[in-house]
Design a protein around this motif. Sequence first.
Motif, short mmCIF file in Angstrom:
data_model
loop_
_atom_site.label_atom_id
_atom_site.label_comp_id
_atom_site.label_asym_id
_atom_site.label_seq_id
_atom_site.Cartn_x
_atom_site.Cartn_y
_atom_site.Cartn_z
N PHE A 116 0.83 -1.20 0.00
CA PHE A 116 0.00 0.00 0.00
C PHE A 116 0.87 1.26 0.00
O PHE A 116 0.64 2.19 -0.79
N TYR A 117 1.86 1.27 0.84
CA TYR A 117 2.77 2.41 0.92
C TYR A 117 3.53 2.59 -0.41
O TYR A 117 3.68 3.72 -0.91
N SER A 118 3.99 1.49 -0.99
CA SER A 118 4.75 1.56 -2.24
C SER A 118 3.88 2.06 -3.39
O SER A 118 4.31 2.92 -4.18
N PHE A 119 2.66 1.54 -3.49
CA PHE A 119 1.77 1.97 -4.56
C PHE A 119 1.43 3.46 -4.43
O PHE A 119 1.34 4.18 -5.43
N ARG A 120 1.25 3.93 -3.21
CA ARG A 120 0.94 5.35 -3.01
C ARG A 120 2.08 6.23 -3.51
O ARG A 120 1.84 7.25 -4.18
N ARG A 121 3.30 5.85 -3.21
CA ARG A 121 4.45 6.64 -3.65
C ARG A 121 4.59 6.59 -5.18
O ARG A 121 4.84 7.61 -5.83
N ILE A 122 4.42 5.41 -5.75
CA ILE A 122 4.57 5.25 -7.21
C ILE A 122 3.50 6.03 -7.95
O ILE A 122 3.78 6.78 -8.90
N LEU A 123 2.25 5.89 -7.52
CA LEU A 123 1.14 6.56 -8.20
C LEU A 123 1.22 8.08 -8.05
O LEU A 123 0.88 8.83 -8.98
N LYS A 124 1.66 8.53 -6.88
CA LYS A 124 1.74 9.98 -6.65
C LYS A 124 2.77 10.62 -7.58
O LYS A 124 2.58 11.77 -8.03
N HIS A 125 3.85 9.90 -7.87
CA HIS A 125 4.87 10.45 -8.76
C HIS A 125 4.55 10.19 -10.23
O HIS A 125 5.04 10.90 -11.10
N THR A 126 3.72 9.18 -10.51
CA THR A 126 3.36 8.85 -11.90
C THR A 126 2.21 9.70 -12.39
O THR A 126 2.23 10.24 -13.50
N PHE A 127 1.16 9.81 -11.58
CA PHE A 127 -0.03 10.59 -11.95
C PHE A 127 -0.05 11.85 -11.08
O PHE A 127 -0.77 11.91 -10.07
N THR A 128 0.72 12.82 -11.48
CA THR A 128 0.88 14.03 -10.66
C THR A 128 -0.40 14.86 -10.55
O THR A 128 -0.52 15.68 -9.64
N HIS A 129 -1.34 14.67 -11.48
CA HIS A 129 -2.58 15.44 -11.44
C HIS A 129 -3.63 14.79 -10.54
O HIS A 129 -4.68 15.37 -10.29
N TRP A 130 -3.36 13.60 -10.03
CA TRP A 130 -4.31 12.92 -9.15
C TRP A 130 -4.30 13.56 -7.76
O TRP A 130 -3.27 14.02 -7.27
N THR A 131 -5.46 13.54 -7.13
CA THR A 131 -5.57 14.00 -5.74
C THR A 131 -5.13 12.87 -4.81
O THR A 131 -4.95 11.71 -5.23
N ASP A 132 -4.99 13.20 -3.53
CA ASP A 132 -4.66 12.17 -2.53
C ASP A 132 -5.75 11.10 -2.49
O ASP A 132 -5.45 9.92 -2.27
N ALA A 133 -7.00 11.51 -2.70
CA ALA A 133 -8.10 10.55 -2.70
C ALA A 133 -7.94 9.55 -3.84
O ALA A 133 -8.17 8.35 -3.67
N ASP A 134 -7.54 10.03 -5.02
CA ASP A 134 -7.34 9.15 -6.17
C ASP A 134 -6.22 8.15 -5.88
O ASP A 134 -6.36 6.94 -6.13
N VAL A 135 -5.12 8.65 -5.36
CA VAL A 135 -3.95 7.81 -5.10
C VAL A 135 -4.27 6.74 -4.06
O VAL A 135 -3.95 5.56 -4.25
N VAL A 136 -4.90 7.14 -2.96
CA VAL A 136 -5.21 6.20 -1.90
C VAL A 136 -6.21 5.15 -2.37
O VAL A 136 -6.07 3.95 -2.10
N SER A 137 -7.24 5.59 -3.10
CA SER A 137 -8.27 4.68 -3.58
C SER A 137 -7.71 3.61 -4.51
O SER A 137 -7.98 2.42 -4.35
N VAL A 138 -6.91 4.04 -5.48
CA VAL A 138 -6.34 3.08 -6.44
C VAL A 138 -5.33 2.17 -5.74
O VAL A 138 -5.27 0.96 -6.02
N SER A 139 -4.54 2.71 -4.83
CA SER A 139 -3.57 1.89 -4.08
C SER A 139 -4.29 0.81 -3.29
O SER A 139 -3.86 -0.36 -3.26
N GLU A 140 -5.38 1.20 -2.64
CA GLU A 140 -6.15 0.22 -1.87
C GLU A 140 -6.69 -0.87 -2.78
O GLU A 140 -6.66 -2.06 -2.44
N ARG A 141 -7.17 -0.48 -3.95
CA ARG A 141 -7.73 -1.45 -4.89
C ARG A 141 -6.67 -2.41 -5.42
O ARG A 141 -6.92 -3.60 -5.60
N LEU A 142 -5.49 -1.90 -5.67
CA LEU A 142 -4.41 -2.76 -6.17
C LEU A 142 -4.01 -3.80 -5.13
O LEU A 142 -3.82 -4.98 -5.44
N VAL A 143 -3.87 -3.37 -3.88
CA VAL A 143 -3.52 -4.31 -2.82
C VAL A 143 -4.64 -5.33 -2.62
O VAL A 143 -4.39 -6.53 -2.42
N SER A 144 -5.88 -4.87 -2.71
CA SER A 144 -7.03 -5.76 -2.58
C SER A 144 -7.02 -6.83 -3.68
O SER A 144 -7.29 -8.00 -3.41
N ALA A 145 -6.69 -6.42 -4.89
CA ALA A 145 -6.64 -7.37 -6.00
C ALA A 145 -5.53 -8.40 -5.79
O ALA A 145 -5.70 -9.59 -6.10
#
Length: 272
Positions: A16-45
């Motif tokens: 979860f922590y790794s995905f948040r860091r990767i997504l935040k630097h990859t999709f710079t236009h995303w909000t914290d809500a976007d990053v956290v939501s997608v990170s949670e979904r990836l770990v869930s999958a």
Amino acid sequence: MLTALVCGAVVFPGLFYSFRRILKHTFTHWTDADVVSVSERLVSAIHASLATAAGVTVVTSCRDTMNDSHWLVNGFVMFGAPYMAYDIYAMYLSHFHTQRVRGDSGSYSSHSLQTVKAFLVKDRMLVLHHLVLLLIFMPIALFFRRGLGDFFIGSMFTTEFSTPFVSIGKILIQLGLDDTRLHRINGIIVILSFFVCRILIFPFMYWMYGRQFGIPLHRVAFHLPLQCNVGNLVILAPQIYWFILLLRKANRLYLRQKRGKGEGNKDRPKTD
């Protein structure tokens, strides 16, 4: 088993922590809500895929539904237990940041008992589901079944099969691909896999038990201890509830797309 517990406690929060860091630097236009939501979904999958693989391995290895055992059962129960605790926290973070983005910055300026309470009210069914698995299902699976029924525990693992597709659907929406054929196909897979692996799995388990002992399917429940039937009902009830919600959501999307096509045809210029 302690090793499996520690691994789970490290792997899922670490992902979860790794995905948040990767997504935040990859999709710079995303909000914290976007990053956290997608990170949670990836770990869930990832968790769901591992659970499904473990479940299929156990189910296909156990010929005797009551007496055959497999080391993966206790191992994965311990490995997956930290995920349930972590995911409650991840869902809360997703709720917190989503509410901030939606404009409720006053109430959600910082974490508080009020924000926690609002989350528990909004997602009470999911939180209750996680707590039941963590506080009831896990002790039963590890200590109270006396090594019996690994087949049934493995079958319960396979109920996670639909989760990766649910996560994919959420991620496609996040990427703006909710009006694509891929999203519609994924939606159909979600409904079918959810129905088969989270609802039909229960009559399947009863049928396999009945086949082994020569009991008709409709009589199996009367040959099982009351606590087994009650436990299955407790797990099955929210699955039916969520399946109804999935069908309602699918119907709303279908009607919306149908209206969109109708309006598009009206706006189309006529030709002679």
